[in-house]
Design a protein around this motif. Structure first.
Motif: not given
Ligand code: BMA
Length: 358
Positions: A117, A119, A130, A132-133, A138-141, A186
């Protein structure tokens, strides 16, 4: 009339999903189809990197040690691409060397990706939301793109076609990209984004894309709608794959064994039909019996159910998993009780090894 002709051409067009696929990639895809008409190629994971009692000995592989034949298919994994060694301690530098060698010998390389992962750094088997991120927005894109850039650096060193099989067994819940941890929507976005990023951003035109749901999560082995859960679309998939460990174990109960053999064959026939409809290639992308505690497993359980089905035999290949040590292996080593059965399986004219596809 035009429409009929057009749709007929579309159905059987032997082109890979990437419209910019390189000339060699188109040829390799066609070769997969041609080979599939003659037999079923066989291979396994990390064959050249290590086996039982040896590691990194050049020109060795447990299949060769037992049968004097080389696999046609060679599996590798990009898990831990951010480090020098993959998750199973295979050096990436050496992986590139071996993959080039396989290509030179005329074999086919296939890559899976047990990606951490990006992130949290947790491994693939972490049940967390995860995906979706990782997708755009997403915040971890950006972290995900960094991983893709690392994978691309690796893939660019291979200037020949390889089968690319990311985010496999997604209909199961054991990987973070799996059902229950990610939504279907997703998951599809992630698969497509990954392909588009490789194709557009990195101009990677040597990948043949495999889709490989898990048979254990297809209770009705012929249900195409279930099989297509998470399917990213015909523009993103070249190989209609199936991972099937579910049907491979023996039990005391003969009826139970028969049921699994039957369902395995029917699932394989289902992917062959689907691949034909879509003008794509079908394959058993992962299977095997860990520790091979069934003496006749190769001839009876892996090949037996497909032996009398012309349809099932249209799959391009079967790949089994890796030979880590005597507690975790899928191909016999010299002296193992399944060695003779394996030799018989490999001798079958329908089973294609390296020499058969040269
Ligand atoms: C699993 C096992 C693990 C390995 C993983 C990825 O089936 O073989 O030991 O890390 O595959 O190759």
């Amino acid at each position: 009339m035009f429409l009929i002709l057009f749709s007929a051409c579309k159905t059987y067009a032997p082109l890979p999903s990437n419209v910019n696929a390189s000339r060699n990639t188109k040829k390799a895809y066609q070769a997969l189809k041609d080979n599939a008409k003659r037999g079923v190629m066989f291979g396994y994971e990390d064959a050249m990197a290590y086996g039982i009692g040896w590691k990194e000995t050049e020109d060795s592989c447990d299949m060769y040690r037992v049968t004097q034949e080389w696999p046609a298919i060679y599996g590798w994994d990009l898990g831990d691409i951010h480090s020098d060694y993959n998750l199973d301690h295979v050096s990436f530098a050496k992986m590139i060397f071996w993959m080039k060698k396989v290509n030179k010998m005329g074999g086919i390389n296939t890559l899976s990706w047990h990606l951490d992962d990006p992130g949290t750094g947790n491994d693939s088997w972490t049940k967390e939301s995860v995906v979706e991120h990782l997708i755009p927005g997403g915040q971890y894109h950006n972290l995900y793109k960094e991983r893709l850039d690392m994978a691309a650096v690796f893939l660019k060193q291979l200037n020949f076609p390889v089968i690319w099989r990311p985010f496999h067994e997604h209909n199961g819940d054991w990987f973070w990209w799996g059902k229950g941890n990610a939504t279907e929507k997703d998951y599809i976005t992630l698969y497509r984004f990954t392909a588009d990023y490789f194709r557009v951003q990195h101009k990677l035109n040597n990948l043949i894309y495999a889709f490989s749901p898990d048979r254990g999560r297809l209770p009705d082995c012929e249900n195409v709608a279930d099989y297509l859960y998470g399917y990213p679309g015909d523009d993103y998939v070249d190989i209609i794959g199936l991972d099937d460990y579910h049907d491979m174990k023996s039990s005391e109960n003969e009826q139970e064994n028969q049921k699994h053999m039957d369902e395995y064959r029917r699932a394989v026939e289902m992917i062959v039909d689907l691949a034909e409809k879509k003008g794509k290639v079908a394959a058993v992308t992962e299977t095997g019996l860990d520790k091979l505690d069934n003496e006749n497993w190769f001839t009876q359980r892996l090949w037996g159910p497909l032996a009398n089905s012309e349809k099932a035999q249209k799959i391009a290949y079967i790949q089994v998993w890796r030979n880590r040590d005597t507690d975790h292996f899928y191909v016999p080593y010299p002296g193992h009780k399944t060695a003779n059965d394996f030799k018989e399986f490999i001798k079958n004219e329908k089973i294609l090894t390296l020499k058969d596809i040269k």
